[in-house]
Design an enzyme around this catalytic site. Structure first.
Site, PDB file in Angstrom:
ATOM      1  N   GLU A 231       0.818  -1.223   0.000  1.00 19.30           N
ATOM      2  CA  GLU A 231       0.000   0.000   0.000  1.00 19.30           C
ATOM      3  C   GLU A 231       0.846   1.265   0.000  1.00 19.30           C
ATOM      4  O   GLU A 231       0.529   2.243  -0.667  1.00 19.30           O
ATOM      5  CB  GLU A 231      -0.937  -0.036   1.215  1.00 19.30           C
ATOM      6  CG  GLU A 231      -1.773   1.207   1.442  1.00 19.30           C
ATOM      7  CD  GLU A 231      -2.716   1.534   0.290  1.00 19.30           C
ATOM      8  OE1 GLU A 231      -2.287   2.310  -0.572  1.00 19.30           O
ATOM      9  OE2 GLU A 231      -3.848   1.023   0.271  1.00 19.30           O
TER      10      GLU A 231
ATOM     11  N   LEU B 118      -1.497   6.850   2.743  1.00 20.64           N
ATOM     12  CA  LEU B 118      -2.864   7.061   2.228  1.00 20.64           C
ATOM     13  C   LEU B 118      -3.427   5.768   1.640  1.00 20.64           C
ATOM     14  O   LEU B 118      -2.701   5.015   0.993  1.00 20.64           O
ATOM     15  CB  LEU B 118      -2.854   8.131   1.123  1.00 20.64           C
ATOM     16  CG  LEU B 118      -2.463   9.546   1.512  1.00 20.64           C
ATOM     17  CD1 LEU B 118      -2.490  10.432   0.260  1.00 20.64           C
ATOM     18  CD2 LEU B 118      -3.418  10.098   2.566  1.00 20.64           C
TER      19      LEU B 118
ATOM     20  N   LYS C  23       4.903   5.178  -9.532  1.00 22.36           N
ATOM     21  CA  LYS C  23       3.643   5.110  -8.794  1.00 22.36           C
ATOM     22  C   LYS C  23       2.439   4.982  -9.716  1.00 22.36           C
ATOM     23  O   LYS C  23       1.558   4.162  -9.480  1.00 22.36           O
ATOM     24  CB  LYS C  23       3.499   6.339  -7.901  1.00 22.36           C
ATOM     25  CG  LYS C  23       4.441   6.297  -6.700  1.00 22.36           C
ATOM     26  CD  LYS C  23       4.447   7.624  -5.967  1.00 22.36           C
ATOM     27  CE  LYS C  23       5.320   7.555  -4.727  1.00 22.36           C
ATOM     28  NZ  LYS C  23       5.616   8.888  -4.202  1.00 22.36           N
TER      29      LYS C  23
END
Ligand code: ADP
Ligand code: ASP
Ligand code: MG
Length: 812
Positions: free
Chosen positions: A606, A613, A682
């Site tokens: 995560e 977040l 990302k």
């Protein structure tokens, strides 16, 4: 009449024997008592060792006999008043002289037959029972000593003789009638056969002696006194929190002991069960504790499973072949051979096609079994009807036992589910139709883990233990450790989760501790630890084979990222904030995800996007619930956001970057952030999670850093940025002229991803994005116009650590 049996540890020395004497003196006030005792703790093993040494020509057997003599003489001296010692001392010496002559004989002949071995070990129980009798006599309890060999009659199977119960019962009856008394003392374990030779009842056989005396006298109870407070839900040497069992049925106790629970010798139950005599298992060192009662019907408590046990040193024989199909008598013949060779079959399974039959036996019988079976089926083997028997060793059996299991579906599901989640491969399974027992054959190396997994699943409703190994003890690692430390108690109380950090490694050293590393002191422990690299750390994790293991990578290191595969394929969960694995080739990402699925474990990352977040979690929730992603728009670099929020030309750009680095927002090499690579990684990870097999070179990067900034070291980079100040100021001014802000934005739209610096007008969602915040907009079928928004701090050790923490809990 009642029978009290005391085991080896209960009579290990004078101090313990005195405890026994107190218990006995109380017991006889209630009822006439037969006391059965084992040899002094460890003596049987020592006698066997002496015999083997003598038989193999090793003269040190003499010294060992001296030690044994010393041990017994010392016990007498410590136990009896000085004026009462001499008769017992000289009896002990006489026995040991006799023992020495027996051993000299063994030495001369160079042979230790089963018959002589029984004779040899019988001295253990003879000595202990005689010494204990002397103590009880000194206390004026008027004990009558009897030689069990005169009463218990067996066949000629030395080492593990079968008792002729009727004759034995008659002998005991008549002995007691001829010698009325309130207290009798008898040596356990030993007996004799028709030829008047000494035999023994098998290792641990004193329990059985007790049961025989109890059955013969229709005793009110049989008490087995040992060194633990009753039978427990699992072997206390294997699990940390075994629960005492208050009551258990004969059947359950028998199953547990047959499947390895050493607390009671398996044949013990049969004779007392026949006469419905309750058996109490009690602790000599805690005599007032209730212990366990074994009786016809166990008062049912809520435990459907009563206990878990295991047997080691198991071999699995498989007889296979097309010639077995439909031909009756194959299995009969197999069992015939095994019976002929006196080989005990512990577990049997047969496939419904009848193509193969599989039996578990003791490893020590494996060679004999193999030779005998192959010889017996030589004709069929030659004709290709069956294959030579295959033998696998280094196995164990684990058994889950409980009479209530038959009326409760789902027990085997739970059992095998737990084993599967922990990567424990099951080689064979058996469940009796009575459903009192489900047993499984597994690798010996997995036993401890398996027993703990099952014990946790069936009994430890209090909490589940997670064993955490952490690679990386820097910024994020340090924060993670202190968060774990702070939350441990809370998780235990509120989530029934016991998180134990059992390993910590940095780039130079590692510490490991199965009992859990002291988190108040991990830094100095790690400082003092020997040098170790990540590969030895991983090897130890795999070797330890602990249940519910989680490997946590809080480094940014590519070697660490390369070890996930080997861990996942051992069913060890991996939690990574390191982005390297997920952003390397798509094939690598896919392989790790599929390993996690195949080996029933988890690979969670995560924090690869948006630090703490819930970005990946949200995306997955959307997809799993059937939504479709149309577009993702995001500011994903805490560093870049911080830099462009801070920079207005008053302080040089290089200095603002420096500040971001000092506050811990950047990658170790800030160029990964400034050049856009980190953002590319990302958005690619998000695209991959959304199902797109994307690679880095498919992403467009509208970079704003001049190419010269990428040359040389990090120090060179700072120097070059200073030289390029005008360039950065120009970028700022251009945006300012349009009343826009600069943001580095990533977009994924219809399979295409790009990243770059954009002018953000005041009406954009991205305009009010401050500090190091990240913002992700998910445009989906269900959120077509107004996107689902995730926003908040997207960098920093504290929030990253908390995201990693959340993944660790997700594993549990
Ligand atoms: P003794 O010498 O008194 O006969 P044993 O060593 O034969 O004692 O048996 C007691 C030991 O059995 C305990 O110390 C314990 O380690 C072991 N044990 C194995 N399984 C269990 C279980 N389920 N419950 C209690 N003890 C067990
Ligand atoms: N002394 C024997 C043994 O160690 C019998 C017993 O203790 O039950 O096996
Ligand atoms: Mg025992």
């Amino acid at each position: 009449m009642q029978v009290l049996k005391f085991g080896g540890s209960s009579v290990a020395n004078a101090e313990n024997i005195s405890k026994v004497a107190v218990i006995v003196s109380k017991a006889i006030q209630k009822e006439a008592t037969i006391l059965v005792v084992s040899a002094l703790g460890g003596v049987t093993d020592q006698l066997i060792e002496i015999g083997i040494k003598a038989a193999t020509g090793n003269e040190s057997y003499k010294e060992q006999i001296q030690l044994l003599e010393h041990k017994h003489l010392e016990t007498v001296r410590a136990l009896l008043h000085i004026q009462n010692q001499s008769a017992t001392l000289s009896w002990v010496k006489q026995q040991l002289n006799e023992l020495e002559r027996v051993c000299d004989g063994i030495f001369l002949l160079g042979e230790l037959s089963a018959r002589i071995k029984d004779r040899l070990v019988s001295y253990g129980e003879l000595l202990s029972s005689y010494i204990i009798t002397a103590k009880l006599a000194e206390m004026s309890l008027q004990p009558v000593w009897t030689d069990s060999r005169q009463l218990i009659l067996t066949n000629e199977q030395y080492g593990n003789a079968t008792v002729q119960l009727e004759k034995t019962y008659a002998n005991i009856d008549s002995f007691l009638a001829r010698h009325p008394a309130q207290l009798y003392v008898a040596p356990g374990f030993i007996a004799s056969n028709d030829k008047k030779y000494t035999t023994t009842l098998g290792r641990g056989g004193s329990d059985y002696t007790g049961a025989i005396f109890a059955a013969a006298t229709n005793a009110s109870t049989l008490e087995i006194w040992t060194d633990v407070t009753g039978m427990m839900t699992a072997d206390p040497r294997l699990v940390q929190n075994p629960k005492p069992i208050e009551a258990i049925s004969y059947q359950e106790a028998m199953e547990l002991s047959h499947f390895g629970a050493k607390i009671i010798y398996p044949p013990t139950i049969q004779p007392v069960m026949k006469k419905n005599i309750p058996v109490w298992v009690k602790n000599t060192f805690e005599p007032d504790a209730a212990g366990t009662v074994i009786q016809q019907h166990a008062v049912s408590n809520n435990d459907i499973v009563r206990g878990i046990s295991s047997i080691n040193k198991i071999a699995l024989l498989s007889l296979e072949g097309s010639g077995m199909i439909g031909i009756p008598g194959f299995s009969k013949r197999l069992f015939e051979v095994l019976a002929m060779r006196n080989i005990n079959v512990i577990l049997i399974t047969q496939s419904s096609s009848e193509y193969s039959i599989c039996v578990a036996i003791n490893e020590s019988d494996a060679l004999l079994a193999q030779q005998s079976i192959d010889a017996f089926f030589a004709y069929e083997i030659e004709n290709g009807k069956v294959n030579p028997v295959s033998v696998e060793t280094n196995l164990s059996i684990i058994a889950v036992v409980g009479e209530q299991m038959k009326s409760h579906p789902g027990i085997s599901g739970k059992m095998f589910g737990g084993l599967g989640r922990n990567g424990i491969n099951v080689r064979a399974i058996a469940q009796g139709s009575s459903e009192k027992n489900i047993s499984a054959v597994i690798a010996a190396a997995d036993v401890k883990k398996a027993i703990n997994v099952l014990h946790e699943d069936f009994f430890e409703t209090t909490y589940k233990q997670l064993n955490v190994f952490i690679a990386g003890a820097g910024n994020v690692g340090g924060k993670l450790l202190s968060q774990l430390h702070q939350q441990m108690q809370y998780l235990k109380e509120h989530m029934r989760l016991q998180i134990q950090v059992v390993g910590i490694a940095n780039s130079k050293k590692s510490i490991l501790d199965d009992a859990g590393i002291d988190l108040t002191n991990w830094k100095s422990l790690l400082d003092q630890a020997p040098e170790a690299d990540i590969h030895s750390f991983v090897a130890s994790i795999i070797e330890k084979n602990l249940r519910n293991s989680v490997f946590v990578d809080v480094t940014a290191n590519d070697t660490v990222a390369s070890v996930y595969g080997s861990l996942l394929s051992k069913s060890i969960a991996v939690v990574a904030c390191n982005k390297i694995a997920c952003s390397a080739s798509y094939a690598n990402y896919k392989k790790l995800k599929s390993l996690a699925r195949t080996f029933n474990t988890q690979f969670l990352f995560e924090t690869n996007v948006g630090a703490g977040l819930p970005v990946i979690g949200t995306l997955n929730d959307l997809l799993r619930s059937g939504d479709k992603i149309n577009k993702i728009q995001a500011v994903l670099s805490g560093t870049l956001n911080f830099v462009f929020n801070q920079y207005d030309g008053t302080i040089p750009f290089a200095q603002v970057v420096k500040q971001a680095q000092e506050e811990g927002y950047t990658e170790p090499d800030p160029r990964l952030d400034l050049g856009g690579t980190d953002v590319m990684r990302k958005i690619m990870i998000l695209a991959r999670e959304a199902g797109e097999p994307m690679e880095m070179d498919q992403i467009t990067n509208e970079a704003f850093l001049p190419a010269s900034c990428f040359e040389g070291s990090v120090a060179d980079f700072y120097a070059e940025m200073e030289k390029q100040e005008a360039h950065f100021k120009e970028l700022y001014d251009a945006a300012q002229a349009k009343k826009a802000k600069l943001k580095f934005v990533a977009v994924y739209d219809k399979g295409i991803a790009k990243v770059g610096l954009q002018h953000i007008p005041a009406d954009s969602d991205f305009y009010h994005l401050y500090g190091k915040d990240n913002l992700v907009l998910f445009y989906t079928e269900r959120y077509p116009e107004q996107p689902l928004v995730v926003k908040g701090a997207g960098a920093g050790a504290e929030v990253t650590a908390s995201g990693v923490f959340a993944d660790i809990i997700r594993v549990a």
